[in-house]
Write a protein that holds these residues in place. Structure first.
Motif, PDB file in Angstrom:
ATOM      1  N   THR A 148       0.855  -1.181   0.000  1.00 23.59           N
ATOM      2  CA  THR A 148       0.000   0.000   0.000  1.00 23.59           C
ATOM      3  C   THR A 148       0.894   1.235   0.000  1.00 23.59           C
ATOM      4  OG1 THR A 148      -0.104   0.046   2.412  1.00 23.59           O
ATOM      5  CG2 THR A 148      -1.879  -1.131   1.253  1.00 23.59           C
ATOM      6  N   THR A 171       1.432   5.268   1.380  1.00 22.61           N
ATOM      7  CA  THR A 171       1.075   6.383   2.260  1.00 22.61           C
ATOM      8  C   THR A 171       1.943   7.568   1.855  1.00 22.61           C
ATOM      9  OG1 THR A 171       2.666   5.677   3.953  1.00 22.61           O
ATOM     10  CG2 THR A 171       0.398   4.918   4.211  1.00 22.61           C
ATOM     11  N   THR A 172       1.495   8.763   2.221  1.00 28.65           N
ATOM     12  CA  THR A 172       2.263   9.970   1.916  1.00 28.65           C
ATOM     13  C   THR A 172       2.389  10.822   3.167  1.00 28.65           C
ATOM     14  OG1 THR A 172       0.323  11.249   1.268  1.00 28.65           O
ATOM     15  CG2 THR A 172       1.440   9.982  -0.471  1.00 28.65           C
ATOM     16  N   SER A 173       3.395  11.675   3.186  1.00 30.92           N
ATOM     17  CA  SER A 173       3.642  12.526   4.354  1.00 30.92           C
ATOM     18  C   SER A 173       2.852  13.829   4.310  1.00 30.92           C
ATOM     19  CB  SER A 173       5.133  12.848   4.454  1.00 30.92           C
ATOM     20  OG  SER A 173       5.542  13.595   3.319  1.00 30.92           O
ATOM     21  N   PRO A 182      -2.808   9.313  -1.324  1.00 33.50           N
ATOM     22  CA  PRO A 182      -2.350   7.955  -1.635  1.00 33.50           C
ATOM     23  C   PRO A 182      -3.144   7.326  -2.790  1.00 33.50           C
ATOM     24  CG  PRO A 182      -2.494   8.237   0.731  1.00 33.50           C
ATOM     25  CD  PRO A 182      -3.112   9.463   0.106  1.00 33.50           C
ATOM     26  N   THR A 184       5.674   6.602   0.708  1.00 32.95           N
ATOM     27  CA  THR A 184       6.138   5.367   1.355  1.00 32.95           C
ATOM     28  C   THR A 184       5.342   4.189   0.852  1.00 32.95           C
ATOM     29  OG1 THR A 184       6.703   6.631   3.342  1.00 32.95           O
ATOM     30  CG2 THR A 184       6.520   4.224   3.583  1.00 32.95           C
ATOM     31  N   ASN A 221       4.360   0.586   1.848  1.00 32.54           N
ATOM     32  CA  ASN A 221       4.309  -0.338   2.988  1.00 32.54           C
ATOM     33  C   ASN A 221       4.035  -1.734   2.450  1.00 32.54           C
ATOM     34  OD1 ASN A 221       4.320   1.764   5.133  1.00 32.54           O
ATOM     35  ND2 ASN A 221       2.464   2.363   4.063  1.00 32.54           N
TER      36      ASN A 221
END
Length: 151
Positions: A88, A90-92, A98, A145, A147
């Protein structure tokens, strides 16, 4: 040295034969003995936890895709197989959605030996989809990111 009488010689001979018979009987009993029993031991818990990593090149822009390499570290004393991978994104940055990204994970069902790092367990592609209508500038400074997990 004194000579043995006939009676003493016979007694000694009978005692010798008796000793051989008793000894032979013990040897016979030893070789034909039967028995039963059991034993047990706990197995290693095995299949310990591995640490999975996803790596890809920086500089992803809308409409582009990059290759993703999946690796595993195994700090346990038992080898284990990494099976189906799922990934999956994710973003900061809350403005960098995402949902704009697609990521794949091709599984290799690879044995990760005990006490190893960086074992390749799969590959995939990370795609930054161009929305075409929405400004995606928030992703310029965001950290993306991937995951990864295994079942």
């Amino acid at each position: 040295m004194r000579k043995l009488s006939k009676k003493s010689r016979i007694t000694a001979a009978v005692a010798g034969v008796a000793l051989v018979a008793v000894g032979g009987g013990a040897a016979y009993a030893y070789w034909t003995t039967t028995g039963s029993g059991n034993g047990s031991a706990a197995n290693s818990s095995g299949g310990g936890t591995v640490t999975l990593h996803a790596t890809f090149d920086a500089g992803l822009a809308p409409g582009n895709a990059v290759s993703v390499a999946y690796t595993a570290d195994n700090a346990t004393t038992t080898g284990t197989v990494v099976g189906a991978l799922s990934a999956t994104v994710t973003t900061s940055d809350a403005g960098c959605l995402p949902a704009w990204f697609d990521v794949t994970a091709v599984t290799s069902n690879t044995l990760v030996a005990a006490n190893t790092t960086g074992t390749s367990v799969g590959s995939g592609t990370l795609t930054f989809n161009d929305s075409g209508t929405v400004n995606q500038d928030a992703c310029k400074s965001a950290t993306v990111t991937v995951n990864v997990s295994s079942q």
